[in-house]
Write a protein that holds these residues in place. Structure first.
Motif, mmCIF file in Angstrom:
data_model
loop_
_atom_site.group_PDB
_atom_site.id
_atom_site.type_symbol
_atom_site.label_atom_id
_atom_site.label_comp_id
_atom_site.label_asym_id
_atom_site.label_seq_id
_atom_site.Cartn_x
_atom_site.Cartn_y
_atom_site.Cartn_z
ATOM 1 N N ILE A 50 -32.497 38.776 -20.879
ATOM 2 C CA ILE A 50 -31.362 38.040 -20.301
ATOM 3 C C ILE A 50 -31.729 36.566 -20.308
ATOM 4 N N ASP A 51 -30.892 35.745 -20.920
ATOM 5 C CA ASP A 51 -31.130 34.304 -20.972
ATOM 6 C C ASP A 51 -30.379 33.678 -19.801
ATOM 7 N N HIS A 53 -30.290 30.552 -18.624
ATOM 8 C CA HIS A 53 -29.809 29.168 -18.665
ATOM 9 C C HIS A 53 -29.509 28.768 -20.107
ATOM 10 N N THR A 54 -28.224 28.658 -20.416
ATOM 11 C CA THR A 54 -27.809 28.233 -21.754
ATOM 12 C C THR A 54 -26.666 27.237 -21.623
ATOM 13 N N PHE A 163 -25.983 38.318 -30.586
ATOM 14 C CA PHE A 163 -26.614 38.870 -29.383
ATOM 15 C C PHE A 163 -27.341 40.170 -29.702
ATOM 16 N N VAL A 168 -30.486 40.205 -26.967
ATOM 17 C CA VAL A 168 -30.160 39.554 -25.694
ATOM 18 C C VAL A 168 -29.009 40.329 -25.065
ATOM 19 N N TYR A 170 -27.273 39.614 -22.235
ATOM 20 C CA TYR A 170 -26.237 38.614 -21.981
ATOM 21 C C TYR A 170 -26.908 37.288 -21.684
ATOM 22 N N ALA A 171 -26.120 36.221 -21.739
ATOM 23 C CA ALA A 171 -26.615 34.878 -21.449
ATOM 24 C C ALA A 171 -25.749 34.266 -20.355
ATOM 25 N N ARG A 197 -20.896 39.300 -23.141
ATOM 26 C CA ARG A 197 -22.226 38.764 -23.432
ATOM 27 C C ARG A 197 -22.491 37.438 -22.728
ATOM 28 N N LEU A 198 -21.464 36.853 -22.135
ATOM 29 C CA LEU A 198 -21.611 35.564 -21.453
ATOM 30 C C LEU A 198 -21.205 35.688 -19.989
#
Length: 238
Positions: A50-51, A53-54, A163, A168, A170-171, A197-198
């Motif tokens: 999981i990212d 901070h984007t 993704f 990943v 989700y981001a 995904r976001l």
């Protein structure tokens, strides 16, 4: 951490027997450096991250969604690297006065054609292009061909593909309610579609540091009173 259960599920076992005086089975797992290393490697390669901070935005936000080979090539790490080798007549002023495509052309020529792209930032671009199955274009240093491939993609499908390939789950976006160019996309009714995904996250720096010019402009766009109470109401709406 790889548990005995994971190793067992992977089939690394020697025997199963019943414990004396119990109804529980005992699993004797053959643990060796090779089996443990293999299990760890498999788990790490397949785990989804999981990212948190984007600065990503969804396709529904139009030009605010930055994607494609030109955006990759003009990532600030690569631009900084380019200026280490740029000709003397290419200043910051002349570079940033150019279009995104022209900037990407310079970076491509300077870092990928005239020099071996061995830096971490360059390798990131190469890995991305390879993962997308464009090795044949990369081998020919065919930037226009890569651009044409990106231009032919359906954006929603492309986001899902990226993704999935990157593993990943989700981001988390960085959503700024005081920037009208972005805020207008969130105010529409019915709401614009956003891929699962976001995930959203508010960045309220302007409010916290007392940038009343930015806050007031946002309040006016919503017809709210230009006051602390209006600012609170604005954030509650978000």
């Amino acid at each position: 951490f790889i548990s005995i259960e994971v190793l067992y599920a992977r089939g690394w076992r020697r025997s199963t027997a019943m414990e004396p005086d119990t109804k529980k089975s005992r699993v004797d797992v053959l643990l060796t450096a090779e089996t443990v290393a293999s299990a760890v490697r498999e788990e790490v390669l397949n785990v989804e991250v999981i990212d948190v901070h984007t600065h990503l935005l969804p396709p529904s936000h139009g030009k605010l969604m930055l994607w494609g080979i030109d955006e990759l090539l003009t990532y600030h790490y690569l631009v900084s690297e380019y200026f280490m080798v740029a000709p003397a007549d290419v200043t910051h002023e002349t570079f940033f006065a150019k279009s995104k495509k022209e900037q990407a052309d310079l970076v491509w020529q300077g870092l990928f054609i005239e020099r071996s792209p061995i830096s971490e930032a360059c390798q990131g671009v190469i890995t991305t292009v390879q993962k997308l199955g464009l090795d044949h274009l990369l081998e020919k240093r065919d930037l226009e061909g890569i651009r044409a491939w990106f231009a032919a993609q359906d954006l929603d499908e492309h986001v899902e593909r990226i993704f999935r390939l990157a593993k990943v789950r989700y981001a988390v976006m960085t959503n700024i309610p005081y920037v009208e160019e972005e805020a207008q996309h969130w105010r529409v009714s019915p709401p614009k579609p956003v891929t699962h995904r976001l995930r959203t996250a508010l960045r309220i720096d302007s409010f916290l540091k007392g940038d009343w010019t930015a806050v007031s402009q946002a309040l006016r766009s919503e017809g709210l009173e230009e006051s602390i109470e209006g600012a609170k109401e604005y954030l509650r709406k978000w």
